[in-house]
Design a protein around this motif. Structure first.
Motif, PDB file in Angstrom:
ATOM      1  N   LEU A  73      22.331 -25.963  25.831  1.00 19.00           N
ATOM      2  CA  LEU A  73      22.697 -25.511  26.903  1.00 19.00           C
ATOM      3  C   LEU A  73      22.141 -24.078  27.660  1.00 19.00           C
ATOM      4  CD1 LEU A  73      25.774 -24.525  24.785  1.00 19.00           C
ATOM      5  CD2 LEU A  73      25.865 -25.263  27.453  1.00 19.00           C
ATOM      6  N   LEU A 124      22.733 -21.503  29.773  1.00 20.19           N
ATOM      7  CA  LEU A 124      24.042 -20.701  29.781  1.00 20.19           C
ATOM      8  C   LEU A 124      24.273 -20.378  29.156  1.00 20.19           C
ATOM      9  CD1 LEU A 124      25.750 -24.039  30.152  1.00 20.19           C
ATOM     10  CD2 LEU A 124      26.388 -22.336  31.649  1.00 20.19           C
ATOM     11  N   GLY A 125      22.758 -19.640  28.844  1.00 22.35           N
ATOM     12  CA  GLY A 125      23.045 -18.602  27.830  1.00 22.35           C
ATOM     13  C   GLY A 125      22.924 -17.560  27.783  1.00 22.35           C
ATOM     14  N   ARG A 153      25.326 -12.486  35.403  1.00 20.55           N
ATOM     15  CA  ARG A 153      25.909 -12.340  33.880  1.00 20.55           C
ATOM     16  C   ARG A 153      26.160 -10.987  34.028  1.00 20.55           C
ATOM     17  NH1 ARG A 153      25.531 -17.405  34.897  1.00 20.55           N
ATOM     18  NH2 ARG A 153      24.254 -18.755  33.142  1.00 20.55           N
ATOM     19  N   TYR A 171      38.032 -15.899  30.713  1.00 13.86           N
ATOM     20  CA  TYR A 171      37.582 -16.519  30.508  1.00 13.86           C
ATOM     21  C   TYR A 171      36.173 -15.985  30.645  1.00 13.86           C
ATOM     22  CZ  TYR A 171      40.559 -20.601  29.657  1.00 13.86           C
ATOM     23  OH  TYR A 171      41.040 -21.818  29.192  1.00 13.86           O
ATOM     24  N   GLU A 205      30.385 -18.979  29.721  1.00 14.46           N
ATOM     25  CA  GLU A 205      29.944 -19.545  28.369  1.00 14.46           C
ATOM     26  C   GLU A 205      30.868 -20.450  28.324  1.00 14.46           C
ATOM     27  OE1 GLU A 205      29.078 -16.226  28.850  1.00 14.46           O
ATOM     28  OE2 GLU A 205      26.998 -16.528  29.564  1.00 14.46           O
ATOM     29  N   ASP A 206      31.654 -20.032  28.160  1.00 13.81           N
ATOM     30  CA  ASP A 206      33.258 -19.940  27.437  1.00 13.81           C
ATOM     31  C   ASP A 206      34.177 -20.975  27.712  1.00 13.81           C
ATOM     32  OD1 ASP A 206      32.558 -18.798  25.367  1.00 13.81           O
ATOM     33  OD2 ASP A 206      33.870 -16.973  25.324  1.00 13.81           O
ATOM     34  N   VAL A 224      32.556 -22.757  30.660  1.00 12.36           N
ATOM     35  CA  VAL A 224      31.379 -23.774  30.694  1.00 12.36           C
ATOM     36  C   VAL A 224      31.796 -25.063  29.444  1.00 12.36           C
ATOM     37  CG1 VAL A 224      29.831 -24.759  31.703  1.00 12.36           C
ATOM     38  CG2 VAL A 224      30.637 -22.729  32.795  1.00 12.36           C
ATOM     39  N   LYS A 225      31.531 -24.059  28.103  1.00 13.70           N
ATOM     40  CA  LYS A 225      31.639 -24.608  27.019  1.00 13.70           C
ATOM     41  C   LYS A 225      31.862 -26.714  26.658  1.00 13.70           C
ATOM     42  CE  LYS A 225      29.785 -22.165  24.100  1.00 13.70           C
ATOM     43  NZ  LYS A 225      30.167 -20.275  23.014  1.00 13.70           N
ATOM     44  N   PRO A 226      33.361 -25.892  26.930  1.00 12.09           N
ATOM     45  CA  PRO A 226      33.856 -27.479  26.355  1.00 12.09           C
ATOM     46  C   PRO A 226      34.014 -28.664  27.241  1.00 12.09           C
ATOM     47  CG  PRO A 226      36.069 -25.865  27.308  1.00 12.09           C
ATOM     48  CD  PRO A 226      34.639 -25.456  27.138  1.00 12.09           C
ATOM     49  N   HIS A 227      33.097 -28.607  28.851  1.00 16.13           N
ATOM     50  CA  HIS A 227      32.610 -29.421  29.375  1.00 16.13           C
ATOM     51  C   HIS A 227      31.082 -30.409  29.466  1.00 16.13           C
ATOM     52  CE1 HIS A 227      36.000 -28.574  31.418  1.00 16.13           C
ATOM     53  NE2 HIS A 227      35.657 -27.400  31.386  1.00 16.13           N
TER      54      HIS A 227
END
Lengths: 205, 319
Positions: free
Chosen positions: B34, B37-38, B93, B109, B112-113, B115-118
């Motif tokens: 990831l 996206l950190g 950020r 949201y 990060e949260d 985007v994460k599921p996708h």
């Protein structure tokens, strides 16, 4: 027997000619180096339009500068500045019909007819033509000073037309055209002020 | 006094071969699941695990340097070169995204949260600006439909309204007066729900396999490839589901110039210029135009996929 040409004019004129040609030479260099940025068509249109407006404003600045500085020789440079405004206007017009519209006359005519900012730009350009044609000494003599001056006051209309043409096509950010409008307002406002102070002189060119 | 944009020299354009080689190298960088996206993510960090070739084209992608230096992003100024200059220090950020309105699951949201599921996909889309120029851009993103399903719109949700960050301190174009760019902030856009659900509509977090540069709408932007570019709103902080058609920023600015739909259409001119042709950025030199003008395609070439959304609508009226 014509009066001798002052040295400032003799030296200044060729220098001014070269300086006024510099933006064109620079443009040619950039075209040959393919250095017009990512959107060369837009760059060319903007560049030639910008220099047309600038030379119109330079031309209109001559009278106020003369009167405020008392340096009356300036008048000897005005014709060249005006003709360069016409020269850049021709380039601007050419860049539009040739590069932008690729001689699609139907579309060109429709644009002039349908889009007010183009109508205005085109009209301003057309009005420049008689001024350029009557810019020679022989023409001034043929028309007579009074009539020649009256005709050349059309330049006020042209300059306003050019600035509004620019103002009209920005999407939302009017800062740059507003700057031109401000300078033009100052140049025309000065004339109004000078005329109201001493109408006897007639409108100042 | 009067600024001229710095011309971009040919030498400064990333060669495609160099880009490909760099990408192969980056794809080989392991453990960056990831990356980008950190919290320390910044433009240009590689995005890993991106599915390639989901939507593609045989047209040549526009160079990274043109995509990142020729931008309309009025929050950072109205000159094409302004965003690259003024968005350098834009902070993406931390970043929150609100999902609200007519949904069963409203939420705020962290990026990060969100985007994460996708699963991230590369999609090479044409982009056609309302100003009659175009690009080909390899976006990285995911379908907006997935986000919408997650939010569970109610039966009253007919439109999605999107909002860009409002932060005049960071965004000089949002300041009042002559310094600003004369729009109504914050920037607002909208889509009909079926347009938003369409599989071509994505939220993008990257381009050219890397984290989205600030001037291209970081950290999260919309991409709707069959509509004029301004519909693809940048730097999104809010998605609101509503019953009535949103009034967008450009509609307010010029109601007869910028419509709600703004589908790419060569047969409906902008009042001030024709939309029949376009200039492909970085490709259509002055000389090439003299011989061959590039025709704009209905729905920017995506008519087969999207024309049915507008069946029976008068596209002149709903421009």
């Amino acid at each position: 027997m014509a009066a001798p040409v002052p040295r400032a004019v003799r030296i200044g004129k060729p220098l001014l000619f070269l300086a006024a040609l510099a933006p064109f030479v620079l443009l040619l260099a950039r075209i040959f180096q393919d250095d017009l940025g990512p959107n060369p068509v837009e760059t060319l249109n903007r560049y030639t339009g910008d220099w047309t407006l600038r030379f119109l404003l330079f031309t209109l600045a001559v009278t106020p500068l003369r009167q405020l500085t008392g340096w009356h020789l300036l008048i000897r440079f005005r014709r060249m500045l005006g003709l360069f405004a016409f020269f850049y206007a021709c380039l601007h017009f050419l860049s539009w019909i040739w590069i932008d519209k690729v001689f699609e006359w139907e579309e060109i005519v429709r644009d002039v007819y349908k889009r007010p900012f183009i109508t205005l730009g085109f009209a301003s350009f057309v009005l420049l033509v008689p001024l350029a044609v009557t810019s020679t000494n022989a023409m001034v003599r043929r028309l007579g000073g009074r009539r020649w001056r009256a005709l050349h006051r059309v330049v006020y209309v042209i300059a306003v037309g050019g600035v509004v043409h620019f103002l009209w096509q920005v999407k939302s950010d009017i800062a740059e055209p507003a700057l031109y409008a401000l300078i033009l307002a100052a140049l025309l406002g000065y004339r109004l002020w000078a005329y109201r102070r001493s109408p006897a002189f007639g409108p100042v060119l | 006094m009067i600024k001229r944009p710095d011309p971009i020299r040919a030498a400064e354009i990333t060669d495609q071969a160099v880009y490909r080689a760099r990408r192969r190298f980056l794809e080989g960088v392991a453990g960056a699941a990831l990356a980008g996206l950190g919290l320390e993510a910044s433009a240009g960090s590689p995005l890993a695990g991106v599915r390639r070739g989901v939507v593609t084209t045989d047209e040549k992608p526009t160079s990274l340097s043109d995509i990142t230096r020729y931008n309309n992003f009025y929050e950072f100024g109205s000159d094409k070169t302004d965003p690259a200059k003024h968005a350098k220090d834009f902070r993406t950020r931390p970043w929150t995204i609100a999902v609200e309105g007519e949904v069963a699951r409203p939420a705020i949201y962290q990026l990060e949260d969100f985007v994460k599921p996708h699963a991230l996909e590369e999609r090479i889309y044409r982009l056609r600006c309302v100003e009659a120029w175009s690009m080909v851009i390899p976006w990285v993103g995911f379908p907006l439909a997935e986000v919408i399903k997650r939010a569970e719109p109610t039966s009253r949700a007919k439109y999605v309204e999107f909002t860009t960050l409002y932060d005049p301190k960071q965004m000089p174009g949002q300041r009042p007066g002559l310094l600003g760019t004369g729009l109504d902030w914050p920037y607002v856009e909208g889509l009909r729900l079926d347009e938003a659900m369409h599989p071509l509509t994505i939220l993008a977090v990257g381009l050219y396999g890397e984290v989205l540069p600030n001037q291209n709408g970081a950290p999260l932007r919309l991409v709707v490839p069959w509509k004029y570019g301004f519909k693809s709103i940048k730097s999104i902080v809010k998605l609101r589901f509503v019953e009535r058609q949103p009034v967008t920023t450009w509609m307010k600015s010029g109601p007869d110039e910028y419509g709600f739909y703004s589908n790419v259409n060569p047969d409906v001119d902008h009042p001030r210029w024709s939309q029949k042709y376009e200039t492909r950025i970085g490709e259509d030199s002055l000389l090439s135009r003299l011989t061959r003008k590039r025709k704009t395609l209905p729905f920017n070439g995506y008519a087969d996929e999207v024309a049915h959304l507008y069946a029976g609508m008068d596209l002149r009226k709903y421009f």
